[in-house]
Design a protein around this motif. Structure first.
Motif, PDB file in Angstrom:
ATOM      1  N   LEU A  50       0.754  -1.122  -0.048  1.00  0.00           N
ATOM      2  CA  LEU A  50      -0.180   0.020   0.165  1.00  0.00           C
ATOM      3  C   LEU A  50       0.732   1.249  -0.067  1.00  0.00           C
ATOM      4  CD1 LEU A  50      -2.967  -0.820   2.333  1.00  0.00           C
ATOM      5  CD2 LEU A  50      -2.863  -1.079   0.039  1.00  0.00           C
ATOM      6  N   SER A  51       0.302   2.473  -0.250  1.00  0.00           N
ATOM      7  CA  SER A  51       1.012   3.454  -0.430  1.00  0.00           C
ATOM      8  C   SER A  51       1.612   4.048   0.709  1.00  0.00           C
ATOM      9  CB  SER A  51       0.132   4.751  -1.290  1.00  0.00           C
ATOM     10  OG  SER A  51       0.543   5.821  -1.068  1.00  0.00           O
ATOM     11  N   GLU A  52       2.927   4.527   0.675  1.00  0.00           N
ATOM     12  CA  GLU A  52       3.691   4.755   1.621  1.00  0.00           C
ATOM     13  C   GLU A  52       3.134   6.459   2.164  1.00  0.00           C
ATOM     14  OE1 GLU A  52       8.217   6.363   2.714  1.00  0.00           O
ATOM     15  OE2 GLU A  52       7.749   4.996   1.074  1.00  0.00           O
ATOM     16  N   ALA A  53       2.621   7.120   1.105  1.00  0.00           N
ATOM     17  CA  ALA A  53       2.049   8.460   1.584  1.00  0.00           C
ATOM     18  C   ALA A  53       1.038   8.423   2.315  1.00  0.00           C
ATOM     19  CB  ALA A  53       1.662   9.113   0.130  1.00  0.00           C
ATOM     20  N   TRP A  54       0.184   7.437   2.317  1.00  0.00           N
ATOM     21  CA  TRP A  54      -1.171   7.050   3.076  1.00  0.00           C
ATOM     22  C   TRP A  54      -0.986   6.257   4.386  1.00  0.00           C
ATOM     23  CZ3 TRP A  54      -4.616  10.713   2.349  1.00  0.00           C
ATOM     24  CH2 TRP A  54      -4.999  11.045   1.270  1.00  0.00           C
ATOM     25  N   CYS A  55       0.125   5.431   4.238  1.00  0.00           N
ATOM     26  CA  CYS A  55       0.044   4.413   5.291  1.00  0.00           C
ATOM     27  C   CYS A  55       1.363   4.480   6.334  1.00  0.00           C
ATOM     28  CB  CYS A  55       0.254   2.892   4.670  1.00  0.00           C
ATOM     29  SG  CYS A  55      -1.340   2.794   3.652  1.00  0.00           S
ATOM     30  N   SER A  56       2.045   5.530   5.982  1.00  0.00           N
ATOM     31  CA  SER A  56       3.260   5.702   6.835  1.00  0.00           C
ATOM     32  C   SER A  56       2.690   6.371   8.134  1.00  0.00           C
ATOM     33  CB  SER A  56       4.217   6.591   6.300  1.00  0.00           C
ATOM     34  OG  SER A  56       4.921   6.148   5.506  1.00  0.00           O
ATOM     35  N   THR A  57       3.273   6.338   9.425  1.00  0.00           N
ATOM     36  CA  THR A  57       2.976   6.990  10.549  1.00  0.00           C
ATOM     37  C   THR A  57       3.901   8.306  10.623  1.00  0.00           C
ATOM     38  OG1 THR A  57       1.811   5.189  11.363  1.00  0.00           O
ATOM     39  CG2 THR A  57       2.442   6.652  13.020  1.00  0.00           C
ATOM     40  N   PHE A  58       3.564   9.156  11.241  1.00  0.00           N
ATOM     41  CA  PHE A  58       4.501  10.484  11.493  1.00  0.00           C
ATOM     42  C   PHE A  58       4.797  10.806  13.097  1.00  0.00           C
ATOM     43  CE2 PHE A  58       1.946  11.370   7.770  1.00  0.00           C
ATOM     44  CZ  PHE A  58       2.933  11.564   6.804  1.00  0.00           C
ATOM     45  N   TYR A  59       5.978  11.029  13.390  1.00  0.00           N
ATOM     46  CA  TYR A  59       6.135  11.613  14.651  1.00  0.00           C
ATOM     47  C   TYR A  59       5.779  13.276  14.454  1.00  0.00           C
ATOM     48  CZ  TYR A  59       9.609   7.824  15.754  1.00  0.00           C
ATOM     49  OH  TYR A  59      10.321   6.831  16.000  1.00  0.00           O
ATOM     50  N   ILE A  60       5.263  13.779  15.597  1.00  0.00           N
ATOM     51  CA  ILE A  60       4.822  15.007  15.730  1.00  0.00           C
ATOM     52  C   ILE A  60       6.201  15.713  16.388  1.00  0.00           C
ATOM     53  CG2 ILE A  60       3.230  16.954  16.563  1.00  0.00           C
ATOM     54  CD1 ILE A  60       1.122  14.555  16.685  1.00  0.00           C
ATOM     55  N   VAL A  61       6.630  16.531  15.762  1.00  0.00           N
ATOM     56  CA  VAL A  61       7.966  17.201  16.303  1.00  0.00           C
ATOM     57  C   VAL A  61       7.568  19.030  16.575  1.00  0.00           C
ATOM     58  CG1 VAL A  61      10.335  17.534  15.971  1.00  0.00           C
ATOM     59  CG2 VAL A  61       9.360  15.488  15.088  1.00  0.00           C
ATOM     60  N   ARG A  62       7.893  18.862  17.755  1.00  0.00           N
ATOM     61  CA  ARG A  62       7.817  20.497  18.534  1.00  0.00           C
ATOM     62  C   ARG A  62       8.939  21.233  17.922  1.00  0.00           C
ATOM     63  NH1 ARG A  62       6.436  20.629  24.304  1.00  0.00           N
ATOM     64  NH2 ARG A  62       8.473  19.777  24.542  1.00  0.00           N
ATOM     65  N   LEU A  63       8.794  22.334  17.254  1.00  0.00           N
ATOM     66  CA  LEU A  63       9.935  23.068  16.721  1.00  0.00           C
ATOM     67  C   LEU A  63      10.558  23.798  17.608  1.00  0.00           C
ATOM     68  CD1 LEU A  63       7.989  24.476  13.370  1.00  0.00           C
ATOM     69  CD2 LEU A  63       9.500  22.818  13.547  1.00  0.00           C
ATOM     70  N   ALA A  64      10.035  24.131  18.582  1.00  0.00           N
ATOM     71  CA  ALA A  64      10.957  24.909  19.679  1.00  0.00           C
ATOM     72  C   ALA A  64      12.072  24.206  20.125  1.00  0.00           C
ATOM     73  CB  ALA A  64       9.973  25.454  21.011  1.00  0.00           C
ATOM     74  N   ASP A  65      11.948  22.715  20.445  1.00  0.00           N
ATOM     75  CA  ASP A  65      13.162  22.059  21.101  1.00  0.00           C
ATOM     76  C   ASP A  65      13.324  21.009  20.325  1.00  0.00           C
ATOM     77  OD1 ASP A  65      10.899  20.691  21.830  1.00  0.00           O
ATOM     78  OD2 ASP A  65      11.073  20.754  23.832  1.00  0.00           O
ATOM     79  N   ASN A  66      12.786  20.724  19.016  1.00  0.00           N
ATOM     80  CA  ASN A  66      12.993  19.443  18.400  1.00  0.00           C
ATOM     81  C   ASN A  66      12.544  18.075  19.055  1.00  0.00           C
ATOM     82  OD1 ASN A  66      13.603  18.442  15.652  1.00  0.00           O
ATOM     83  ND2 ASN A  66      15.663  17.686  16.663  1.00  0.00           N
ATOM     84  N   SER A  67      11.554  18.124  20.117  1.00  0.00           N
ATOM     85  CA  SER A  67      10.939  17.203  20.891  1.00  0.00           C
ATOM     86  C   SER A  67       9.938  16.308  19.998  1.00  0.00           C
ATOM     87  CB  SER A  67      10.623  17.738  22.312  1.00  0.00           C
ATOM     88  OG  SER A  67      11.762  17.931  22.901  1.00  0.00           O
ATOM     89  N   ILE A  68       9.979  15.228  20.137  1.00  0.00           N
ATOM     90  CA  ILE A  68       8.955  14.357  19.629  1.00  0.00           C
ATOM     91  C   ILE A  68       7.568  14.313  20.664  1.00  0.00           C
ATOM     92  CG2 ILE A  68       7.807  12.054  18.979  1.00  0.00           C
ATOM     93  CD1 ILE A  68      10.863  11.372  17.823  1.00  0.00           C
ATOM     94  N   VAL A  69       6.571  14.987  20.283  1.00  0.00           N
ATOM     95  CA  VAL A  69       5.444  15.438  21.270  1.00  0.00           C
ATOM     96  C   VAL A  69       4.307  14.416  21.242  1.00  0.00           C
ATOM     97  CG1 VAL A  69       6.567  17.556  21.889  1.00  0.00           C
ATOM     98  CG2 VAL A  69       4.707  17.169  20.189  1.00  0.00           C
TER      99      VAL A  69
END
Length: 164
Positions: A50-69
């Motif tokens: 299946l399509s990587e564009a639709w089936c990948s999962t993302f980390y949400i990264v806070r720009l202020a400190d580069n933390s995965i939130v």
């Protein structure tokens, strides 16, 4: 405020077996990483072509400190021009607009990809913060359902187009 980073396959493999990728120890907030079932689903879908564009999962990264939130993504490829989204934010990073920003980014990605015309978010009716997130992003109440586990969920729908 945030950016989304596609989770590398090596990380997905570790997360799928509830293992914490060592390189994230200093970067990810407690309870920020997607649960094992999300990583398993993503790996299974990607493995079946299946399509990587639709089936990948993302980390949400806070720009202020580069933390995965947190984590977010689409739950599969669009079916009948509809795709379901999911998202979660670490408890210590909630009530800061992060989930709203992540959902807005998913809307932007889905609009750019073009094959979905409707986004679906399923939210427990008692989860008021998450209801606020979808409402803030223009999702409309569709119906209350009971899922296969007996949990009541509200289907929230967002219609998208190239000019959304």
């Amino acid at each position: 405020m945030i950016r989304l980073e596609s989770i590398p396959l090596a990380d997905l493999r570790k997360l799928a077996v509830s293992d914490y990728p060592a390189h994230l120890l200093q970067r990810a907030l407690p309870d920020a990483l997607p649960p094992s079932f999300v990583a398993e689903r993503s790996l299974q879908q990607l493995g079946s072509g299946l399509s990587e564009a639709w089936c990948s999962t993302f980390y949400i990264v806070r720009l202020a400190d580069n933390s995965i939130v947190g984590g977010c993504g689409f739950k599969s490829e669009p079916l009948d021009q509809q795709v379901e989204i999911g998202y979660g934010v670490a408890p210590s990073a909630r009530a800061q607009g992060i989930a709203s920003a992540a959902v807005a980014e998913l809307i932007r990605i889905a609009t750019k990809l073009g094959s979905a015309k409707r986004l679906l978010a399923r939210v427990n009716p008692d989860n008021l913060p998450s209801i606020h997130v979808v409402q803030k992003n223009g999702f409309l109440y569709e119906e209350l359902i009971i899922d296969e586990d007996g949990e009541p969920l509200v289907n929230w729908i967002k219609h998208i187009s190239a000019d959304t």
